[in-house]
Design an enzyme around this catalytic site. Structure first.
Site, PDB file in Angstrom:
ATOM      1  N   PRO A  87     -77.296-102.893  71.342  1.00  0.00           N
ATOM      2  CA  PRO A  87     -77.304-102.436  69.955  1.00  0.00           C
ATOM      3  C   PRO A  87     -76.769-101.025  69.728  1.00  0.00           C
ATOM      4  O   PRO A  87     -77.013-100.118  70.527  1.00  0.00           O
ATOM      5  CB  PRO A  87     -78.784-102.510  69.560  1.00  0.00           C
ATOM      6  CG  PRO A  87     -79.538-102.637  70.820  1.00  0.00           C
ATOM      7  CD  PRO A  87     -78.624-103.290  71.814  1.00  0.00           C
ATOM      8  N   ASN A  88     -76.051-100.907  68.635  1.00  0.00           N
ATOM      9  CA  ASN A  88     -75.505 -99.637  68.116  1.00  0.00           C
ATOM     10  C   ASN A  88     -74.298 -99.123  68.890  1.00  0.00           C
ATOM     11  O   ASN A  88     -73.692 -98.135  68.496  1.00  0.00           O
ATOM     12  CB  ASN A  88     -76.598 -98.552  68.029  1.00  0.00           C
ATOM     13  CG  ASN A  88     -77.751 -98.968  67.151  1.00  0.00           C
ATOM     14  OD1 ASN A  88     -77.515 -99.324  65.999  1.00  0.00           O
ATOM     15  ND2 ASN A  88     -78.949 -98.985  67.664  1.00  0.00           N
TER      16      ASN A  88
ATOM     17  N   ARG B 248     -71.163 -92.705  65.992  1.00  0.00           N
ATOM     18  CA  ARG B 248     -72.600 -92.555  66.227  1.00  0.00           C
ATOM     19  C   ARG B 248     -72.898 -91.306  67.060  1.00  0.00           C
ATOM     20  O   ARG B 248     -72.431 -91.206  68.201  1.00  0.00           O
ATOM     21  CB  ARG B 248     -73.063 -93.795  66.995  1.00  0.00           C
ATOM     22  CG  ARG B 248     -74.460 -93.727  67.485  1.00  0.00           C
ATOM     23  CD  ARG B 248     -74.709 -94.817  68.519  1.00  0.00           C
ATOM     24  NE  ARG B 248     -76.108 -94.794  68.871  1.00  0.00           N
ATOM     25  CZ  ARG B 248     -76.634 -95.385  69.924  1.00  0.00           C
ATOM     26  NH1 ARG B 248     -75.864 -96.078  70.736  1.00  0.00           N
ATOM     27  NH2 ARG B 248     -77.910 -95.282  70.170  1.00  0.00           N
TER      28      ARG B 248
ATOM     29  N   TYR C 290     -72.726 -89.166  72.344  1.00  0.00           N
ATOM     30  CA  TYR C 290     -71.958 -90.284  72.887  1.00  0.00           C
ATOM     31  C   TYR C 290     -70.445 -90.087  72.846  1.00  0.00           C
ATOM     32  O   TYR C 290     -69.710 -90.946  73.324  1.00  0.00           O
ATOM     33  CB  TYR C 290     -72.344 -91.575  72.147  1.00  0.00           C
ATOM     34  CG  TYR C 290     -73.819 -91.918  72.282  1.00  0.00           C
ATOM     35  CD1 TYR C 290     -74.358 -92.255  73.524  1.00  0.00           C
ATOM     36  CD2 TYR C 290     -74.682 -91.869  71.186  1.00  0.00           C
ATOM     37  CE1 TYR C 290     -75.707 -92.549  73.666  1.00  0.00           C
ATOM     38  CE2 TYR C 290     -76.034 -92.168  71.311  1.00  0.00           C
ATOM     39  CZ  TYR C 290     -76.538 -92.498  72.555  1.00  0.00           C
ATOM     40  OH  TYR C 290     -77.873 -92.798  72.705  1.00  0.00           O
TER      41      TYR C 290
ATOM     42  N   ASN D  76     -74.870-102.368  79.441  1.00  0.00           N
ATOM     43  CA  ASN D  76     -75.583-101.271  78.789  1.00  0.00           C
ATOM     44  C   ASN D  76     -76.518-101.890  77.750  1.00  0.00           C
ATOM     45  O   ASN D  76     -76.093-102.210  76.634  1.00  0.00           O
ATOM     46  CB  ASN D  76     -74.604-100.306  78.115  1.00  0.00           C
ATOM     47  CG  ASN D  76     -75.315 -99.097  77.531  1.00  0.00           C
ATOM     48  OD1 ASN D  76     -76.540 -99.095  77.403  1.00  0.00           O
ATOM     49  ND2 ASN D  76     -74.560 -98.073  77.160  1.00  0.00           N
TER      50      ASN D  76
ATOM     51  N   ALA E 230     -80.929 -99.331  73.588  1.00  0.00           N
ATOM     52  CA  ALA E 230     -82.368 -99.064  73.407  1.00  0.00           C
ATOM     53  C   ALA E 230     -83.247-100.163  74.015  1.00  0.00           C
ATOM     54  O   ALA E 230     -84.391 -99.901  74.391  1.00  0.00           O
ATOM     55  CB  ALA E 230     -82.687 -98.891  71.929  1.00  0.00           C
TER      56      ALA E 230
ATOM     57  N   GLU F  87     -76.686-101.783  85.599  1.00  0.00           N
ATOM     58  CA  GLU F  87     -77.063-101.157  84.319  1.00  0.00           C
ATOM     59  C   GLU F  87     -76.308 -99.845  84.157  1.00  0.00           C
ATOM     60  O   GLU F  87     -76.245 -99.049  85.097  1.00  0.00           O
ATOM     61  CB  GLU F  87     -78.577-100.905  84.328  1.00  0.00           C
ATOM     62  CG  GLU F  87     -79.074-100.243  83.060  1.00  0.00           C
ATOM     63  CD  GLU F  87     -80.591-100.107  83.074  1.00  0.00           C
ATOM     64  OE1 GLU F  87     -81.294-101.075  83.415  1.00  0.00           O
ATOM     65  OE2 GLU F  87     -81.067 -99.002  82.744  1.00  0.00           O
TER      66      GLU F  87
ATOM     67  N   HIS G 296     -75.358 -96.428  81.396  1.00  0.00           N
ATOM     68  CA  HIS G 296     -75.640 -95.655  80.186  1.00  0.00           C
ATOM     69  C   HIS G 296     -74.644 -94.521  80.073  1.00  0.00           C
ATOM     70  O   HIS G 296     -74.349 -93.855  81.077  1.00  0.00           O
ATOM     71  CB  HIS G 296     -77.061 -95.076  80.230  1.00  0.00           C
ATOM     72  CG  HIS G 296     -78.104 -96.136  80.325  1.00  0.00           C
ATOM     73  ND1 HIS G 296     -78.488 -96.884  79.244  1.00  0.00           N
ATOM     74  CD2 HIS G 296     -78.794 -96.610  81.392  1.00  0.00           C
ATOM     75  CE1 HIS G 296     -79.387 -97.776  79.635  1.00  0.00           C
ATOM     76  NE2 HIS G 296     -79.589 -97.632  80.930  1.00  0.00           N
TER      77      HIS G 296
ATOM     78  N   ARG H 196     -83.323 -86.883  78.337  1.00  0.00           N
ATOM     79  CA  ARG H 196     -83.471 -86.884  76.876  1.00  0.00           C
ATOM     80  C   ARG H 196     -84.953 -87.051  76.508  1.00  0.00           C
ATOM     81  O   ARG H 196     -85.804 -86.526  77.190  1.00  0.00           O
ATOM     82  CB  ARG H 196     -82.582 -87.989  76.291  1.00  0.00           C
ATOM     83  CG  ARG H 196     -81.089 -87.779  76.625  1.00  0.00           C
ATOM     84  CD  ARG H 196     -80.218 -88.889  76.087  1.00  0.00           C
ATOM     85  NE  ARG H 196     -80.285 -88.948  74.624  1.00  0.00           N
ATOM     86  CZ  ARG H 196     -79.811 -89.981  73.907  1.00  0.00           C
ATOM     87  NH1 ARG H 196     -79.244 -91.005  74.518  1.00  0.00           N
ATOM     88  NH2 ARG H 196     -79.912 -89.962  72.584  1.00  0.00           N
TER      89      ARG H 196
HETATM   90  C1  DQA Z   1     -77.770 -95.531  75.866  1.00  0.00           C
HETATM   91  C2  DQA Z   1     -79.073 -94.725  75.962  1.00  0.00           C
HETATM   92  C3  DQA Z   1     -80.188 -95.392  75.178  1.00  0.00           C
HETATM   93  O1  DQA Z   1     -81.385 -94.637  75.274  1.00  0.00           O
HETATM   94  C4  DQA Z   1     -79.807 -95.507  73.713  1.00  0.00           C
HETATM   95  O2  DQA Z   1     -80.811 -96.200  73.001  1.00  0.00           O
HETATM   96  C5  DQA Z   1     -78.474 -96.120  73.513  1.00  0.00           C
HETATM   97  C6  DQA Z   1     -77.380 -95.777  74.416  1.00  0.00           C
HETATM   98  C7  DQA Z   1     -76.588 -94.796  76.544  1.00  0.00           C
HETATM   99  O3  DQA Z   1     -75.586 -95.454  76.795  1.00  0.00           O
HETATM  100  O4  DQA Z   1     -76.669 -93.591  76.800  1.00  0.00           O
HETATM  101  O5  DQA Z   1     -78.258 -96.837  72.547  1.00  0.00           O
HETATM  102  O6  DQA Z   1     -77.959 -96.770  76.527  1.00  0.00           O
END
Ligand code: DQA
Length: 142
Positions: A4-5, A12, A17, A68, A71, A92, A94, A101
């Site tokens: 998501p997102n 964003r 990011y 990835n 959240a 995984e 990120h 964070r």
């Molecule tokens: C994320 C880190 C997560 O905590 C966050 O909710 C994201 C992006 C990252 O790629 O740094 O949406 O996975």
């Protein structure tokens, strides 16, 4: 796979990011995949169930997944179970350093069922993840 997102990359929270988009990310990963001689498919969803369905579909279709979970990383037992259920090697990744964070981000419920985790390298987390996956698959084939 992106959760998501991550469709909003570029717009964003660019201070966290960066300014590059999901299309930029996919183009870079596709280029690295071509260099490594592997085929790759991309998928992004803002929905937990769609991500679970895509993991299921990867069974018998893919040799592994770079994921990835965004959240969902921090609380989705359903995604963790789906990763474990596929039996596929999943790396995984990120963009940001999830250990540096907010405290809730430092917890990954998905990482224990993954082959490896790369965090905090920006787009480099994805290429490092892909490289780790490919070298794992090559070792398995020996
Ligand atoms: C994320 C880190 C997560 O905590 C966050 O909710 C994201 C992006 C990252 O790629 O740094 O949406 O996975």
């Amino acid at each position: 796979m992106n959760g998501p997102n991550l469709d909003l990359l570029g717009a964003r929270e660019p201070e966290v990011y960066g300014h590059r988009t999901l299309a930029d990310l996919e183009a870079m990963v596709a280029m690295r995949a071509a260099e490594l001689g592997v085929e790759i498919a991309f998928f992004q969803s803002n929905h937990e169930g769609a991500l679970i369905d895509r993991l299921h579909a990867a069974m018998g279709e893919s040799d592994g997944v770079v994921f990835n979970p965004a959240a969902y990383t921090h609380y989705s037992y359903a995604l963790r179970d789906a990763i474990a259920a596929t039996g596929l090697p999943v790396v995984e990744v990120h963009l940001s350093d999830i250990t540096g964070r907010e405290p809730f981000r430092a917890v990954s419920v998905t990482a224990p069922v993954c082959l490896a985790q790369f965090s905090g390298l920006g787009f480099g987390s994805y290429t490092a993840g892909l490289e780790a996956l490919v070298s794992h698959l090559e070792k398995e084939r020996l």
